[in-house]
Design an enzyme around this catalytic site. Structure first.
Site, PDB file in Angstrom:
ATOM      1  N   CYS A 163      -5.402 -48.751 -11.633  1.00  0.00           N
ATOM      2  CA  CYS A 163      -4.465 -49.707 -11.040  1.00  0.00           C
ATOM      3  C   CYS A 163      -4.090 -49.184  -9.662  1.00  0.00           C
ATOM      4  CB  CYS A 163      -3.230 -49.896 -11.904  1.00  0.00           C
ATOM      5  SG  CYS A 163      -2.025 -51.035 -11.181  1.00  0.00           S
ATOM      6  N   CYS A 167      -4.142 -57.292  -7.397  1.00  0.00           N
ATOM      7  CA  CYS A 167      -4.825 -56.320  -8.247  1.00  0.00           C
ATOM      8  C   CYS A 167      -5.649 -55.436  -7.320  1.00  0.00           C
ATOM      9  CB  CYS A 167      -5.716 -57.014  -9.276  1.00  0.00           C
ATOM     10  SG  CYS A 167      -6.678 -55.864 -10.301  1.00  0.00           S
TER      11      CYS A 167
END
Length: 293
Positions: free
Chosen positions: A76, A224
């Protein structure tokens, strides 16, 4: 040590992040706690970044990542920027080396407040992504949604940035697609044995992309980071762009460079919202008292 752990609610270009301080603790954030936190509108998140004591010499911390459904995530990028900002404010350090389940990565906070994260090397082999069947060329695989003669989406580029990504190239506005429906369908397609992050990408120029992403285990997201890296690498690999691009996500722009050493570096901001404490077993939480000057 108290059973409650400190946390910070943050975001990276709208990618909602909880940074949980699990240092000095033997346990981990339970999947049930993640689900409970996500169920509260005040603490709704895309990923939890749990900071643990280092496991490997030469690293500052081990980072465990959970999705909002309680499942584990391998990478992430937006969350890592939030971790860097939180730890930099605490320690005064500007450069960090972290360990994640996807490997060792470096990160740095710059003088202007932007943060760069080395997301490592992309992996293109079908078994590395992974896919359920062999594709020798993962720049474009046989996968489509919709009528066979007029598919809605087709022929994605696939890559692992520590987690699996499928990037569908479109000529229209990325907002013209029902990604909530298509993403939920494609995330669980049998070709992706570990599920996948689903991105719709439109090339603006040889230095700019616009994307939207359905995040595996989290759903629609404003940003993202690993998907931005996946789209940038896939664009360069298919000769749509060069190796340094701006990737526009719904929350704003990210700078992505696919360096000559094969590492992908992402640069962008992080934002603090509020802090509190929570129970890592149940997700029960309390906001810190606000200090008014």
């Amino acid at each position: 040590m108290s059973g409650r752990a400190p946390f910070a609610k943050m975001n990276g270009l709208g990618n909602e992040i909880i940074v949980a301080d699990m240092r000095g603790r033997a346990g981990r954030v339970a999947p049930a706690a993640a689900v409970a936190l996500n169920g509260d509108p005040a603490t709704r998140f895309d990923q939890i970044m749990a900071i643990h004591d280092p496991r490997t010499p030469g690293t500052q911390n081990y980072i465990e990542i959970l999705n909002s459904d309680g499942s584990m995530a391998q990478a992430c990028g937006n969350g890592m920027r939030c971790v860097v900002q939180a730890l930099s404010a605490e320690t005064g350090r500007t450069a960090f080396t972290f360990e994640t389940v996807a490997g060792i990565l470096g990160a740095e906070e710059h003088a202007d407040g932007s943060i760069s994260v080395d997301m490592g090397k992309p992996r293109f082999g079908w078994q590395e992504i992974p896919l359920a069947e062999e594709f020798r060329d993962t720049r474009m695989i046989e996968l489509q949604v919709g009528p066979i003669d007029r598919p809605t989406l087709h022929s994605p580029s696939v890559v692992s940035m520590g987690n699996p990504h499928a990037v569908f190239w479109v000529d229209e506005d990325v907002w013209s697609y029902d990604l909530e429906r298509l993403g939920a369908l494609l995330e669980h397609h049998p070709i992706f044995p570990e599920r996948a992050n689903i991105t719709i990408a439109n090339v603006i120029s040889d230095t700019e992309l616009t994307i939207r992403t359905w995040e595996r285990g989290a759903g629609l997201t404003k940003a993202c980071g690993s998907a931005a890296c996946a789209a940038a690498v896939s664009a360069a690999r298919t000769r749509r762009t060069g190796r340094i691009v701006t990737v526009n996500v719904p929350g704003g722009p990210l700078g992505i460079e696919w360096r000559a050493d094969d590492h992908v570096v992402m640069t962008g901001p992080a934002e603090w919202e509020f802090s509190g404490t929570f129970d890592p077993a149940t997700g029960e939480w309390q906001r810190d008292a606000e200090i008014v000057a």
